[in-house]
Design a protein around this motif. Sequence first.
Motif, PDB file in Angstrom:
ATOM      1  N   ILE A 133       1.054   4.375  -3.076  1.00 26.68           N
ATOM      2  CA  ILE A 133       0.982   5.697  -2.486  1.00 26.68           C
ATOM      3  C   ILE A 133       2.023   6.545  -3.182  1.00 26.68           C
ATOM      4  O   ILE A 133       1.834   7.566  -3.885  1.00 26.68           O
ATOM      5  CB  ILE A 133       0.662   5.648  -1.265  1.00 26.68           C
ATOM      6  CG1 ILE A 133      -0.636   5.364  -0.653  1.00 26.68           C
ATOM      7  CG2 ILE A 133       0.604   7.488  -0.782  1.00 26.68           C
ATOM      8  CD1 ILE A 133      -0.856   5.310   0.766  1.00 26.68           C
ATOM      9  N   LEU A 192       2.013   6.785  -7.064  1.00 33.17           N
ATOM     10  CA  LEU A 192       0.705   7.700  -7.306  1.00 33.17           C
ATOM     11  C   LEU A 192       1.390   9.134  -7.296  1.00 33.17           C
ATOM     12  O   LEU A 192       1.197   9.979  -7.919  1.00 33.17           O
ATOM     13  CB  LEU A 192      -0.517   7.499  -6.303  1.00 33.17           C
ATOM     14  CG  LEU A 192      -1.312   6.240  -6.977  1.00 33.17           C
ATOM     15  CD1 LEU A 192      -2.394   6.050  -5.995  1.00 33.17           C
ATOM     16  CD2 LEU A 192      -1.510   5.977  -8.261  1.00 33.17           C
ATOM     17  N   THR A 214      -9.102   5.014   0.336  1.00 34.61           N
ATOM     18  CA  THR A 214      -9.636   4.663  -0.746  1.00 34.61           C
ATOM     19  C   THR A 214      -8.828   3.382  -1.554  1.00 34.61           C
ATOM     20  O   THR A 214      -9.592   2.763  -2.331  1.00 34.61           O
ATOM     21  CB  THR A 214      -9.687   5.769  -1.617  1.00 34.61           C
ATOM     22  OG1 THR A 214      -8.524   6.360  -1.809  1.00 34.61           O
ATOM     23  CG2 THR A 214     -10.607   6.967  -1.179  1.00 34.61           C
ATOM     24  N   ILE A 215      -7.597   3.202  -1.245  1.00 31.23           N
ATOM     25  CA  ILE A 215      -6.989   2.304  -2.007  1.00 31.23           C
ATOM     26  C   ILE A 215      -7.385   0.764  -1.535  1.00 31.23           C
ATOM     27  O   ILE A 215      -7.198   0.714  -0.193  1.00 31.23           O
ATOM     28  CB  ILE A 215      -5.390   2.249  -1.971  1.00 31.23           C
ATOM     29  CG1 ILE A 215      -4.833   3.352  -2.656  1.00 31.23           C
ATOM     30  CG2 ILE A 215      -4.770   1.003  -2.545  1.00 31.23           C
ATOM     31  CD1 ILE A 215      -3.279   3.814  -2.790  1.00 31.23           C
ATOM     32  N   GLU A 236       0.988  -1.153  -0.088  1.00 31.30           N
ATOM     33  CA  GLU A 236       0.029  -0.046  -0.025  1.00 31.30           C
ATOM     34  C   GLU A 236       0.896   1.172  -0.133  1.00 31.30           C
ATOM     35  O   GLU A 236       0.606   2.153  -0.667  1.00 31.30           O
ATOM     36  CB  GLU A 236      -0.830  -0.076   1.049  1.00 31.30           C
ATOM     37  CG  GLU A 236      -2.065   1.146   1.221  1.00 31.30           C
ATOM     38  CD  GLU A 236      -2.730   1.092   2.536  1.00 31.30           C
ATOM     39  OE1 GLU A 236      -2.505   1.617   3.740  1.00 31.30           O
ATOM     40  OE2 GLU A 236      -3.945   0.314   2.434  1.00 31.30           O
ATOM     41  N   TYR A 262      -6.296  10.313   1.910  1.00 29.66           N
ATOM     42  CA  TYR A 262      -7.200   9.901   1.186  1.00 29.66           C
ATOM     43  C   TYR A 262      -6.998   8.717   0.364  1.00 29.66           C
ATOM     44  O   TYR A 262      -7.905   7.878   0.282  1.00 29.66           O
ATOM     45  CB  TYR A 262      -7.495  11.266   0.149  1.00 29.66           C
ATOM     46  CG  TYR A 262      -8.320  10.746  -1.021  1.00 29.66           C
ATOM     47  CD1 TYR A 262      -9.574  10.817  -0.865  1.00 29.66           C
ATOM     48  CD2 TYR A 262      -7.780  10.244  -2.348  1.00 29.66           C
ATOM     49  CE1 TYR A 262     -10.638  10.432  -2.011  1.00 29.66           C
ATOM     50  CE2 TYR A 262      -8.592  10.058  -3.213  1.00 29.66           C
ATOM     51  CZ  TYR A 262     -10.040  10.024  -3.055  1.00 29.66           C
ATOM     52  OH  TYR A 262     -10.709   9.561  -4.171  1.00 29.66           O
ATOM     53  N   LEU A 263      -5.772   8.539   0.185  1.00 28.70           N
ATOM     54  CA  LEU A 263      -5.191   7.332  -0.525  1.00 28.70           C
ATOM     55  C   LEU A 263      -5.248   6.080   0.209  1.00 28.70           C
ATOM     56  O   LEU A 263      -5.707   5.006   0.187  1.00 28.70           O
ATOM     57  CB  LEU A 263      -3.821   7.555  -1.081  1.00 28.70           C
ATOM     58  CG  LEU A 263      -3.768   8.308  -2.322  1.00 28.70           C
ATOM     59  CD1 LEU A 263      -2.188   8.678  -2.838  1.00 28.70           C
ATOM     60  CD2 LEU A 263      -4.602   7.844  -3.603  1.00 28.70           C
ATOM     61  N   LYS A 264      -5.027   6.162   1.630  1.00 29.92           N
ATOM     62  CA  LYS A 264      -4.768   5.112   2.780  1.00 29.92           C
ATOM     63  C   LYS A 264      -6.427   4.769   2.679  1.00 29.92           C
ATOM     64  O   LYS A 264      -6.731   3.528   3.130  1.00 29.92           O
ATOM     65  CB  LYS A 264      -4.541   5.726   3.914  1.00 29.92           C
ATOM     66  CG  LYS A 264      -3.123   6.016   4.091  1.00 29.92           C
ATOM     67  CD  LYS A 264      -2.264   4.593   4.364  1.00 29.92           C
ATOM     68  CE  LYS A 264      -0.749   4.774   4.661  1.00 29.92           C
ATOM     69  NZ  LYS A 264      -0.300   3.254   4.903  1.00 29.92           N
ATOM     70  N   GLY A 269      -6.831   4.237  -9.733  1.00 30.56           N
ATOM     71  CA  GLY A 269      -6.777   5.075  -8.723  1.00 30.56           C
ATOM     72  C   GLY A 269      -7.134   6.433  -8.691  1.00 30.56           C
ATOM     73  O   GLY A 269      -7.592   6.869  -9.406  1.00 30.56           O
ATOM     74  N   TRP A 270      -6.391   7.206  -7.493  1.00 23.66           N
ATOM     75  CA  TRP A 270      -6.369   8.665  -7.762  1.00 23.66           C
ATOM     76  C   TRP A 270      -6.217   9.332  -8.925  1.00 23.66           C
ATOM     77  O   TRP A 270      -5.263   8.897  -9.564  1.00 23.66           O
ATOM     78  CB  TRP A 270      -5.503   9.220  -6.471  1.00 23.66           C
ATOM     79  CG  TRP A 270      -5.372  10.517  -6.304  1.00 23.66           C
ATOM     80  CD1 TRP A 270      -6.703  11.299  -6.234  1.00 23.66           C
ATOM     81  CD2 TRP A 270      -4.611  11.509  -6.372  1.00 23.66           C
ATOM     82  NE1 TRP A 270      -6.488  12.601  -5.977  1.00 23.66           N
ATOM     83  CE2 TRP A 270      -5.065  12.882  -6.047  1.00 23.66           C
ATOM     84  CE3 TRP A 270      -3.097  11.407  -6.353  1.00 23.66           C
ATOM     85  CZ2 TRP A 270      -4.124  14.073  -5.821  1.00 23.66           C
ATOM     86  CZ3 TRP A 270      -2.581  12.325  -6.117  1.00 23.66           C
ATOM     87  CH2 TRP A 270      -2.854  13.708  -5.943  1.00 23.66           C
TER      88      TRP A 270
END
Length: 283
Positions: free
Chosen positions: A37, A40, A82-83, A33, A78-80, A269-270
């Motif tokens: 991140i 990205l 939503t991923i 994870e 946010y990524l933590k 993803g994002w």
Amino acid sequence: MRLDLGNVVLRRMKEEDIEAVKALIKEGCEGTENRLILHLLTRPLALLLLAMLSSVLRFVVHSFIVALLIPVFLVIVYLKLTIPRSTGILGSSRTYWDYLGSSFGAGAEPALPNPHAARAGLVVGPEKARRRKKAREKGQTGERADERQLQERARVAGEVWVADSEGEVLGCVARDGRSRQGAFRVCRLAVQSWYRRKGLGKLLVEGLEARARQGGARRVYAHVPFPSKVGETFFRKLGYRLYGETSGLQGEEEEEEEEEEDYGGPEKGWLGLPLTKVFVKDL
């Protein structure tokens, strides 16, 4: 640790295996994870967006460092959130924590082929079969959902297979529940850290491929997290190619066929950035 592949049985996951499978997935996802991140955040589009936000904040916060850190911190949070964690292990966006449905009817499924067992002349004797049956009955505790609910959960969860050696779950692999006629997707591949680089992952994937081939599948897809060089090397050694690559002989016709059968598009993803690389193999 030494591992005799001839003693490994590739069978459907049972209810008593669920916690062991969860632990395997969690161990395999460790660190993935954070690497995703970082991947990205370092894309050109993401860097441009962060720079624009920092420039705006610079007029509000009288500190260049603070104006730079605030957008980065918010994006990381946010990524933590939503991923999907399942992406770390050839995952899918399907629910990764509910494996109960996959164990539905597991007792009726034959084991996946193991060529090492055939060469070793592995035979499951009556006493060993009796012990396995006793362990299965012992593990089936608590109330089960009704049959219709289990069938629906099995459709979503797909088929989870485990590598069993003397009652210990050494690895797992799954056939995604969204598999369609003529194509399927490998996901949730994980092997205990003590038994990696011993051919167990290859045995799991090739066993699942053999079963799918018998069922009429012509193509298999696998997703690898973008920063994972190990996963990419692993699947290339098994004859997979990166989605979109051509062998030169099939040319544009092959590309058009893949466009029509876009079963394995990369996870997004994002900002729509890809999280995975897609590998494909014709059976």
